[in-house]
Design an enzyme around this catalytic site. Structure first.
Site, PDB file in Angstrom:
ATOM      1  N   ASN A  87       0.834  -1.209   0.000  1.00 16.15           N
ATOM      2  CA  ASN A  87       0.000   0.000   0.000  1.00 16.15           C
ATOM      3  C   ASN A  87       0.868   1.258   0.000  1.00 16.15           C
ATOM      4  OD1 ASN A  87      -0.818  -2.228   1.922  1.00 16.15           O
ATOM      5  ND2 ASN A  87      -2.798  -1.302   1.542  1.00 16.15           N
ATOM      6  N   THR A  90      -2.534   7.796   0.908  1.00 14.43           N
ATOM      7  CA  THR A  90      -2.357   9.245   1.036  1.00 14.43           C
ATOM      8  C   THR A  90      -2.124   9.538   2.519  1.00 14.43           C
ATOM      9  OG1 THR A  90      -3.906   9.551  -0.777  1.00 14.43           O
ATOM     10  CG2 THR A  90      -3.462  11.478   0.596  1.00 14.43           C
ATOM     11  N   SER A 127       4.411  -0.946  -6.702  1.00 13.20           N
ATOM     12  CA  SER A 127       3.475   0.038  -6.155  1.00 13.20           C
ATOM     13  C   SER A 127       3.625   1.341  -6.924  1.00 13.20           C
ATOM     14  CB  SER A 127       3.812   0.368  -4.702  1.00 13.20           C
ATOM     15  OG  SER A 127       3.767  -0.748  -3.877  1.00 13.20           O
ATOM     16  N   LEU A 159      -2.747  -2.215 -15.016  1.00 12.24           N
ATOM     17  CA  LEU A 159      -3.996  -2.981 -15.131  1.00 12.24           C
ATOM     18  C   LEU A 159      -5.156  -2.202 -14.532  1.00 12.24           C
ATOM     19  CD1 LEU A 159      -5.076  -4.310 -12.203  1.00 12.24           C
ATOM     20  CD2 LEU A 159      -3.093  -5.730 -12.547  1.00 12.24           C
ATOM     21  N   ALA A 219      -0.105   8.976 -16.468  1.00 11.82           N
ATOM     22  CA  ALA A 219      -1.138   8.205 -17.183  1.00 11.82           C
ATOM     23  C   ALA A 219      -2.461   8.294 -16.426  1.00 11.82           C
ATOM     24  CB  ALA A 219      -0.697   6.749 -17.335  1.00 11.82           C
ATOM     25  N   CYS A 272      -6.973   4.396  -7.224  1.00 13.42           N
ATOM     26  CA  CYS A 272      -5.794   5.046  -7.812  1.00 13.42           C
ATOM     27  C   CYS A 272      -5.960   6.501  -8.231  1.00 13.42           C
ATOM     28  CB  CYS A 272      -5.337   4.244  -9.020  1.00 13.42           C
ATOM     29  SG  CYS A 272      -4.816   2.590  -8.589  1.00 13.42           S
ATOM     30  N   PHE A 273      -7.010   6.819  -8.984  1.00 14.04           N
ATOM     31  CA  PHE A 273      -7.048   8.132  -9.639  1.00 14.04           C
ATOM     32  C   PHE A 273      -6.862   9.292  -8.655  1.00 14.04           C
ATOM     33  CE2 PHE A 273      -9.595   6.900 -13.716  1.00 14.04           C
ATOM     34  CZ  PHE A 273      -8.464   6.270 -14.198  1.00 14.04           C
ATOM     35  N   LYS A 275      -5.899   9.329  -5.498  1.00 11.94           N
ATOM     36  CA  LYS A 275      -4.656   9.240  -4.732  1.00 11.94           C
ATOM     37  C   LYS A 275      -3.454   9.670  -5.580  1.00 11.94           C
ATOM     38  CE  LYS A 275      -2.884   5.143  -4.140  1.00 11.94           C
ATOM     39  NZ  LYS A 275      -2.164   3.948  -3.726  1.00 11.94           N
TER      40      LYS A 275
HETATM   41  N1  LIG Z   1      -5.479  -1.637  -7.516  1.00 12.55           N
HETATM   42  C1  LIG Z   1      -5.045  -1.331  -8.722  1.00 12.55           C
HETATM   43  O1  LIG Z   1      -5.765  -1.488  -9.708  1.00 12.55           O
HETATM   44  C2  LIG Z   1      -3.658  -0.778  -8.925  1.00 12.55           C
HETATM   45  C3  LIG Z   1      -3.157  -0.697 -10.226  1.00 12.55           C
HETATM   46  C4  LIG Z   1      -1.870  -0.189 -10.422  1.00 12.55           C
HETATM   47  C5  LIG Z   1      -1.098   0.190  -9.327  1.00 12.55           C
HETATM   48  N2  LIG Z   1      -1.604   0.089  -8.060  1.00 12.55           N
HETATM   49  C6  LIG Z   1      -0.705   0.431  -6.939  1.00 12.55           C
HETATM   50  O2  LIG Z   1      -0.166  -0.815  -6.426  1.00 12.55           O
HETATM   51  C7  LIG Z   1       0.028  -0.731  -5.003  1.00 12.55           C
HETATM   52  C8  LIG Z   1      -0.744  -1.833  -4.324  1.00 12.55           C
HETATM   53  O3  LIG Z   1      -2.118  -1.657  -4.613  1.00 12.55           O
HETATM   54  P1  LIG Z   1      -3.187  -2.787  -4.325  1.00 12.55           P
HETATM   55  O4  LIG Z   1      -4.454  -2.314  -4.916  1.00 12.55           O
HETATM   56  O5  LIG Z   1      -2.638  -4.116  -4.701  1.00 12.55           O
HETATM   57  O6  LIG Z   1      -3.258  -2.686  -2.710  1.00 12.55           O
HETATM   58  P2  LIG Z   1      -3.805  -3.772  -1.700  1.00 12.55           P
HETATM   59  O7  LIG Z   1      -4.167  -3.058  -0.442  1.00 12.55           O
HETATM   60  O8  LIG Z   1      -4.829  -4.633  -2.358  1.00 12.55           O
HETATM   61  O9  LIG Z   1      -2.526  -4.714  -1.425  1.00 12.55           O
HETATM   62  C9  LIG Z   1      -1.393  -4.318  -0.723  1.00 12.55           C
HETATM   63  C10 LIG Z   1      -0.954  -5.481   0.160  1.00 12.55           C
HETATM   64  O10 LIG Z   1       0.320  -5.195   0.731  1.00 12.55           O
HETATM   65  C11 LIG Z   1       0.364  -5.795   2.027  1.00 12.55           C
HETATM   66  N3  LIG Z   1       1.461  -5.184   2.770  1.00 12.55           N
HETATM   67  C12 LIG Z   1       1.593  -3.899   3.188  1.00 12.55           C
HETATM   68  N4  LIG Z   1       2.770  -3.719   3.792  1.00 12.55           N
HETATM   69  C13 LIG Z   1       3.427  -4.908   3.754  1.00 12.55           C
HETATM   70  C14 LIG Z   1       4.719  -5.356   4.192  1.00 12.55           C
HETATM   71  N5  LIG Z   1       5.572  -4.498   4.784  1.00 12.55           N
HETATM   72  N6  LIG Z   1       5.062  -6.656   3.997  1.00 12.55           N
HETATM   73  C15 LIG Z   1       4.192  -7.530   3.383  1.00 12.55           C
HETATM   74  N7  LIG Z   1       2.973  -7.145   2.937  1.00 12.55           N
HETATM   75  C16 LIG Z   1       2.603  -5.853   3.107  1.00 12.55           C
HETATM   76  C17 LIG Z   1      -1.015  -5.539   2.579  1.00 12.55           C
HETATM   77  O11 LIG Z   1      -1.352  -6.398   3.655  1.00 12.55           O
HETATM   78  C18 LIG Z   1      -1.896  -5.747   1.333  1.00 12.55           C
HETATM   79  O12 LIG Z   1      -2.400  -7.066   1.264  1.00 12.55           O
HETATM   80  C19 LIG Z   1      -0.398   0.687  -4.625  1.00 12.55           C
HETATM   81  O13 LIG Z   1       0.740   1.506  -4.647  1.00 12.55           O
HETATM   82  C20 LIG Z   1      -1.351   1.090  -5.741  1.00 12.55           C
HETATM   83  O14 LIG Z   1      -1.403   2.479  -5.900  1.00 12.55           O
HETATM   84  C21 LIG Z   1      -2.866  -0.402  -7.836  1.00 12.55           C
HETATM   85  O1  LIG Z   2     -15.469   6.577 -19.319  1.00  9.56           O
HETATM   86  C1  LIG Z   2     -15.298   6.320 -18.124  1.00  9.56           C
HETATM   87  C2  LIG Z   2     -14.324   5.396 -17.671  1.00  9.56           C
HETATM   88  C3  LIG Z   2     -14.186   5.168 -16.309  1.00  9.56           C
HETATM   89  N1  LIG Z   2     -14.994   5.812 -15.419  1.00  9.56           N
HETATM   90  C4  LIG Z   2     -14.822   5.571 -13.969  1.00  9.56           C
HETATM   91  O2  LIG Z   2     -13.459   5.784 -13.627  1.00  9.56           O
HETATM   92  C5  LIG Z   2     -13.082   4.958 -12.532  1.00  9.56           C
HETATM   93  C6  LIG Z   2     -11.799   4.206 -12.837  1.00  9.56           C
HETATM   94  O3  LIG Z   2     -12.059   3.253 -13.857  1.00  9.56           O
HETATM   95  P1  LIG Z   2     -10.885   2.376 -14.520  1.00  9.56           P
HETATM   96  O4  LIG Z   2      -9.792   3.264 -14.930  1.00  9.56           O
HETATM   97  O5  LIG Z   2     -11.518   1.546 -15.542  1.00  9.56           O
HETATM   98  O6  LIG Z   2     -10.468   1.411 -13.308  1.00  9.56           O
HETATM   99  P2  LIG Z   2      -9.184   1.331 -12.341  1.00  9.56           P
HETATM  100  O7  LIG Z   2      -9.094  -0.082 -11.907  1.00  9.56           O
HETATM  101  O8  LIG Z   2      -9.274   2.396 -11.310  1.00  9.56           O
HETATM  102  O9  LIG Z   2      -7.919   1.596 -13.289  1.00  9.56           O
HETATM  103  C7  LIG Z   2      -7.212   2.831 -13.331  1.00  9.56           C
HETATM  104  O10 LIG Z   2      -6.307   2.923 -12.258  1.00  9.56           O
HETATM  105  C8  LIG Z   2      -5.341   1.836 -12.217  1.00  9.56           C
HETATM  106  C9  LIG Z   2      -4.538   2.012 -10.944  1.00  9.56           C
HETATM  107  O11 LIG Z   2      -3.492   2.911 -11.064  1.00  9.56           O
HETATM  108  C10 LIG Z   2      -4.492   1.888 -13.483  1.00  9.56           C
HETATM  109  O12 LIG Z   2      -3.529   0.856 -13.435  1.00  9.56           O
HETATM  110  C11 LIG Z   2      -5.394   1.766 -14.708  1.00  9.56           C
HETATM  111  O13 LIG Z   2      -4.612   1.875 -15.890  1.00  9.56           O
HETATM  112  C12 LIG Z   2      -6.455   2.865 -14.667  1.00  9.56           C
HETATM  113  O14 LIG Z   2      -7.372   2.694 -15.744  1.00  9.56           O
HETATM  114  C13 LIG Z   2     -14.287   4.045 -12.270  1.00  9.56           C
HETATM  115  O15 LIG Z   2     -15.046   4.562 -11.188  1.00  9.56           O
HETATM  116  C14 LIG Z   2     -15.085   4.127 -13.558  1.00  9.56           C
HETATM  117  O16 LIG Z   2     -16.453   3.897 -13.366  1.00  9.56           O
HETATM  118  C15 LIG Z   2     -15.949   6.730 -15.854  1.00  9.56           C
HETATM  119  O17 LIG Z   2     -16.669   7.324 -15.049  1.00  9.56           O
HETATM  120  N2  LIG Z   2     -16.086   6.955 -17.208  1.00  9.56           N
END
Ligand SMILES: NC(=O)c1ccc[n+]([C@@H]2O[C@H](COP(=O)([O-])OP(=O)(O)OC[C@H]3O[C@@H](n4cnc5c(N)ncnc54)[C@H](O)[C@@H]3O)[C@@H](O)[C@H]2O)c1
Ligand SMILES: O=c1ccn([C@@H]2O[C@H](COP(=O)(O)OP(=O)(O)O[C@H]3O[C@H](CO)[C@@H](O)[C@H](O)[C@H]3O)[C@@H](O)[C@H]2O)c(=O)[nH]1
Length: 481
Positions: A87, A90, A127, A159, A219, A272-273, A275
């Protein structure tokens, strides 16, 4: 055999490592976490996250070359490549509170790596982190190195939830940032070799560390900006009689603009967005760029405006009060095909309606009651911590909230319906039956533009859809955000 370990078994760590294990049978992948509860779930038939196709991938590799374990130190010490996907919340206190990224979990992971490492390691930032984090991590690792060589790479994840498996299978690009030294280049190549097992090499982009770190924040800022732009237009459409879907389509056919990510909504959510933009704003401020910071801040302001505007529409349409009225909330997840509720617009909409003393009956096909209750009682930003470390709620949930298991139950005797997630099953509901069981006049407020408005109006509903020409009923009602 190359050994990979990923620290953090969350929405990113779990699916990305499962895909690497699937595509690289000669690599052994261990996903570790401090949350024993999460690890147990990964080892069960009921995975801790809902993601279409994920279970099938996990099932194919688990116990063969994919392992989930709470023995963090053992797997870290044995690994050649360590992904860190913990994690990065913020900050809620101290310097940069409300904007800056809190790197507590990242730093503790880095210190632990330095403590237990007995051989050279490649440490990969998975992360999302502020630009220049790699420099800080490098300092922590090298100051505690005991002669071990650490190479830091930035490999941000793009993703999206709900489509994680297809995004990972067929990514637009994989981004790898590294030091431009011979050792740095070797480390970049080692990680490139892993992805090249299934990603075409022209889609694997290699940059310097800072470009990779910043590209991830940029992005997300660009994507969120697109949604705030179309949402800003939706308010103008309502005021002028234009239709936001027609406007989106018309401008999206310009190949320079493109048709994707143009759906007006009740607001963007997800972990994500917001944060990442806050993080970007803070970095701009720290670098003496207040104009740039304010530009990006506006994306979040418009998103907040959109959620407030929606709540105001609901209240003003229903004779300026929802006090004591039952409102059905269809959908609580931040988008369809996920059970994730982090920063979902449903939280702000529900809180807004509760502020006007509504009674809420909530249904979401994937979000359990416990999660909804926790979300509605939690302070902003408190969600982004490992489950067992989340602060306990300071605002217990009101008795006015009920969570039910079916849309028909949620809408029974309700005065209005708010559609807050675009679940496909909501399109197929029997709205005549729903109408018959509701109070009259019966309202539908479609925050996702998925409803057949004409059909609903024929049945007798008063319908509000984001950015669409207003129902005559709504035209005379003030809705100032
Ligand atoms: N969720 C998404 O779609 C997405 C996409 C791209 C990037 N990210 C980024 O990836 C990172 C992780 O996001 P997430 O959604 O997987 O979060 P998440 O909360 O689902 O997973 C994070 C995990 O890390 C573990 N953790 C924390 N500190 C630890 C430690 N010191 N040792 C071992 N485990 C530990 C937590 O217990 C938790 O299970 C964030 O920086 C996020 O912004 C998220
Ligand atoms: O036309 C659109 C597209 C999306 N959304 C909303 O926008 C939010 C985010 O959607 P989406 O981007 O599809 O999902 P995330 O899983 O949050 O993915 C974003 O955030 C991730 C974490 O950083 C990135 O890895 C991805 O590339 C980025 O798309 C959601 O509430 C959607 O409903 C809208 O309102 N209108």
């Amino acid at each position: 055999m190359v050994k990979i370990c990923c620290i953090g078994a969350g929405y990113v760590g779990g699916p990305t490592m499962a895909m690497i294990a699937l595509k690289c049978p000669k690599v052994e992948v261990a996903v570790v976490d401090i949350s024993v509860q999460r690890i147990n779930a990964w080892n069960s038939d009921s995975l801790p996250i809902y993601e279409p196709g994920l279970y099938e991938v996990v099932k194919q590799c688990r116990g063969i070359n994919l392992f989930f374990s709470a023995d963090v130190e053992k797997h870290v010490s044995e690994a050649d490549i360590i992904f860190v996907s913990v994690n990065t919340p913020t900050k809620t206190r101290g310097l940069g509170a409300g904007k800056a990224a809190d790197l507590t979990y990242w730093e503790s992971a880095a210190r632990m790596i330095a403590d237990v490492a007995k051989s050279n390691k490649i440490v990969v930032e998975k992360s999302t982190v502020p630009v220049k984090t790699a420099e800080a991590i490098e300092k922590i690792l090298t100051h505690n190195a005991k002669g071990i060589n650490f190479q830091i790479l930035s490999n941000p994840e793009f993703l999206a939830e709900g489509t994680a498996i297809s995004d990972l299978l067929n990514p637009d690009r994989v981004l790898i940032g590294g030091r431009e030294t011979p050792e740095g280049k070797k480390a970049v190549q080692a990680l490139k070799d892993v992805y090249a097992q299934w990603v075409p090499t022209d889609r694997i982009l290699c940059t310097n560390l800072w470009s990779a770190e910043l590209s991830k924040l940029a992005a997300n800022a660009f994507l969120a900006q697109r949604i705030s732009s179309v949402n800003a237009m939706s308010a103008l459409c309502e005021a002028t009689g234009a239709d936001v879907s027609q406007v989106s389509h018309a401008i999206g056919t310009d190949s320079r603009i493109g048709p994707k990510f143009m759906n007006a909504s009740v607001g963007f959510g997800g972990s994500c967005f917001q944060k990442d933009i806050l993080n970007l704003v803070y970095i701009c401020e720290c670098n003496g760029l207040p104009e740039v910071a304010n530009y990006w801040k506006q994306v979040i302001k418009v998103n907040d405006y959109q959620k407030t505007r929606f709540v105001n529409r609901v209240v003003s349409s229903m004779f300026n009060t929802v006090s004591g009225k039952k409102i059905a909330i269809l959908g609580f997840a931040f988008k369809k095909d996920t059970g994730d509720t982090r920063e979902t617009p449903a939280i702000d909409v529900c809180k807004g309606l509760l502020g006007d003393k509504a009674r809420l009956s909530i249904f979401d096909p994937q979000v359990p009651e416990e999660q909804i209750m926790r979300d509605l009682s939690m302070n902003k930003f408190d969600w982004d911590h490992p489950v067992h470390l989340q602060p306990t709620s300071s605002n217990p949930v009101q008795q006015e909230v009920g969570v039910v298991f079916d849309a028909y139950e949620a809408t029974k005797d309700a005065h209005g319906i708010c559609v807050l997630t675009e679940w496909d099953e909501f399109r197929k509901l029997d709205f005549q039956k729903i109408y018959n069981n509701m109070q009259k006049p019966a309202f539908v407020f479609d925050g996702r533009n998925i409803m057949d408005v004409e059909k609903l109006r024929e049945i007798g509903f008063i319908v509000y859809s984001i950015g669409k020409p207003l129902d005559p009923w709504l035209k005379d009602m003030p809705a100032v955000a």
